[in-house]
Scaffold this active site. Structure first.
Site, PDB file in Angstrom:
ATOM      1  CG  LEU A 183      -2.190  -0.864   1.121  1.00 29.24           C
ATOM      2  CD1 LEU A 183      -1.859  -2.319   0.837  1.00 29.24           C
ATOM      3  CD2 LEU A 183      -3.003  -0.769   2.406  1.00 29.24           C
ATOM      4  CB  ILE A 184       3.028   2.546  -2.573  1.00 33.42           C
ATOM      5  CG1 ILE A 184       4.207   3.521  -2.624  1.00 33.42           C
ATOM      6  CG2 ILE A 184       2.209   2.579  -3.864  1.00 33.42           C
ATOM      7  CD1 ILE A 184       5.292   3.108  -3.594  1.00 33.42           C
ATOM      8  CE  LYS A 265      -3.674   4.687   7.646  1.00 30.56           C
ATOM      9  NZ  LYS A 265      -2.862   4.569   8.850  1.00 30.56           N
ATOM     10  N   GLY A 287       3.536   0.657   5.637  1.00 29.35           N
ATOM     11  CA  GLY A 287       4.676   1.311   6.262  1.00 29.35           C
ATOM     12  C   GLY A 287       4.388   1.783   7.674  1.00 29.35           C
ATOM     13  CD  GLN A 296       1.045   4.369  11.652  1.00 29.87           C
ATOM     14  OE1 GLN A 296       2.158   4.466  12.150  1.00 29.87           O
ATOM     15  NE2 GLN A 296       0.786   4.809  10.431  1.00 29.87           N
ATOM     16  CB  CYS A 456      -7.497  23.928   1.131  1.00 26.91           C
ATOM     17  SG  CYS A 456      -5.914  23.407   0.419  1.00 26.91           S
TER      18      CYS A 456
END
EC number: 2.8.1.4
Length: 482
Positions: A183-184, A265, A287, A296, A456
């Site tokens: 998953l880059i 996620k 990562g 995480q 933004c």
């Protein structure tokens, strides 16, 4: 020219059948990589090394550099292979080869010998070392920590004069382990984790969740192509791009603020698992590092893992950011990561660090999963070898302005919560609200006779969305940066 490829030590301790399989795969990988430099080169495998022989001297440096980046290689010896008659002949050839290098230096001689001879390796070391010491007045022998080590290899009636030793990246040959899907995102972490799995022998495919238009995707494609071209070009791999903007829009509209990060996620893992299953890939690679961001933590990672039966590998789980950045610098992805736009569309004000499963599941009941199924079904899958040509195509540019014309309107594309917290008011110009996740469906309803200046806070999202709208044929968009 001739190179001797020395195997990564972990390969040499495998059983005979496994070792032979690994050597066979590594030999094939070397051929696949080097055929672009010299189609006539020969790659010959032996029990404890692999020989590469090539004729085109102009490609010497390119071939040597390519070999240092092929997983499974511990080091490379650039050698001159000559016949010899006796120990004195070995000394004379070594003197010609090493005289200039030994002038004014301390040195020692190290010899490896294979075959039947009337002398030992130590005999050759003493004879050659003594001869070099006598014939080069400014050189002197030093057996511990010498400035120059003279490496010689004797095999039957052949002498290998080692002209240089170059370290490889080690690891296992690609193809000895099963495929994985990385998953880059283009940042530091995902690039390094992809490299680590390639080095461990996996063929790494890439899955990119596009949250901000073509410009971001092009940047990530360049990172993926760089990693593949530098470390994994012995194998064909896929680059799968999934347009995740509809999923993000659904989350921002329907999900409680504190649960957004974990649920996003979870949606990514669900989507990636479907892609992995489609192509027969055994595991996902991320990562993530423990405690680096709110999603995480161990509790949250466990909840993220629970949505899929697919194995999730996290090679950086115990690494700190400095270590990761240093690795990115070593493999050459640091500059890509530093210039990659940072997506800021789904940032909770108070993200949970210890999500509760029942709350997450209750929030997900509000989510329309047909949106997720649709974006996975419409995922764009390309052969990574095609990326080099595609990224060379002209990218649509968008103008950035800091002033206003009589026909201009500022379009505030922040999320509703951000707009309520910090309303944008600019004297002398109208400000219209349209969150970025509604632009693809609602921008066409606006007055197309006006020029819309997207805004933004960071300027990243506004530029990405302006590029997206330009690609859709809307030429009346610019980016406003006061």
């Amino acid at each position: 020219m001739k190179f001797i490829i020395k195997l990564f030590p972990e390969i040499t301790i495998k059983s005979q059948s496994v070792r032979l399989r690994f050597i066979k795969i590594l030999t094939g990988n070397i051929r696949n990589v080097l055929k672009h430099y010299d189609e006539t080169l020969a790659v010959v495998r032996h029990w404890d090394n692999i020989e590469v022989r090539a004729k085109d001297e102009n490609q010497r440096l390119a071939i040597r550099d390519a070999l240092t980046r092929i997983p499974g290689i511990h080091h490379i010896l650039e050698v001159e292979d000559v016949p010899f008659t006796d120990m004195h002949d070995i000394f004379e050839k070594a003197l010609v080869q090493y005289r200039d290098q030994l002038e004014g230096k301390t040195f020692c001689v190290r010899v490896k010998r294979r075959g039947k001879h009337d002398f030992s390796s130590i005999d050759v070391e003493r004879y050659v070392g003594g001869g070099l010491n006598q014939h080069i007045e400014s050189a002197r022998v030093k057996l511990t920590n010498p400035e120059v080590t003279v490496h010689l290899e004797v095999e039957d009636d052949r002498l290998l004069l080692i002209k240089g030793r170059y370290e490889g990246i080690g690891g296992f040959p690609i193809g000895t382990q099963e495929d994985v899907l990385s998953l880059i995102s283009g940042g530091f972490d995902s690039g390094v984790s992809s490299y680590m799995l390639m080095r461990r022998g996996c063929r790494v495919h890439y899955c990119f969740f596009n949250l901000g238009g073509a410009a971001h995707e092009i940047g990530v494609r360049q990172v993926a192509h760089y990693l593949w071209n530098r470390f994994g070009s012995s194998h064909r791999v896929r680059f799968v791009a999934i347009n995740f903007e509809p999923v993000v829009g659904e989350i921002l509209e329907k999900i409680d603020d504190g649960q957004m990060g974990v649920i996003l996620k979870r949606m990514m893992v669900r989507a990636a698992s479907k892609v992995a299953e489609r192509y027969g890939v055994q595991a996902l690679v991320t990562g993530e590092a423990l405690g680096q961001v709110s999603s995480q933590t161990l509790t949250n990672l466990r909840l993220i893992d629970n949505v899929s039966d697919t194995l999730i590998l996290r090679p950086l789980i115990s690494y700190d950011k400095e270590h990761i950045i240093n690795l990115a610098r070593q493999i050459g992805t640091e500059d890509f990561a530093r210039t990659m736009p940072e997506y800021c569309g789904v940032i909770s004000k108070s993200p949970t660090v210890k999500a509760v499963k029942s709350k997450i599941e209750a929030e997900e009941e509000k989510f329309d999963f047909s949106i997720l199924d649709k974006v996975v079904e419409e995922a764009n899958n390309v052969d990574i070898r095609e990326i080099a040509q595609q990224t060379e195509q002209e990218v649509v540019e968008v103008e950035t302005v800091n002033g206003f014309g009589p026909n201009d309107v500022i379009l505030d594309i922040r999320s509703i919560d951000e707009q309520e917290d910090k309303p944008l008011k600019v004297e002398g110009i109208d400000v219209v609200s349209l969150p970025f996740y509604k632009l693809s469906t609602k921008f066409g309803d606006l007055d197309q006779n006006r020029t819309w200046l997207l805004w933004c806070e960071r300027g990243v999202m506004s530029r990405l969305q302006a590029l997206y709208l330009r690609e859709q044929g809307f030429n009346n968009v610019k980016v406003y940066r006061p």
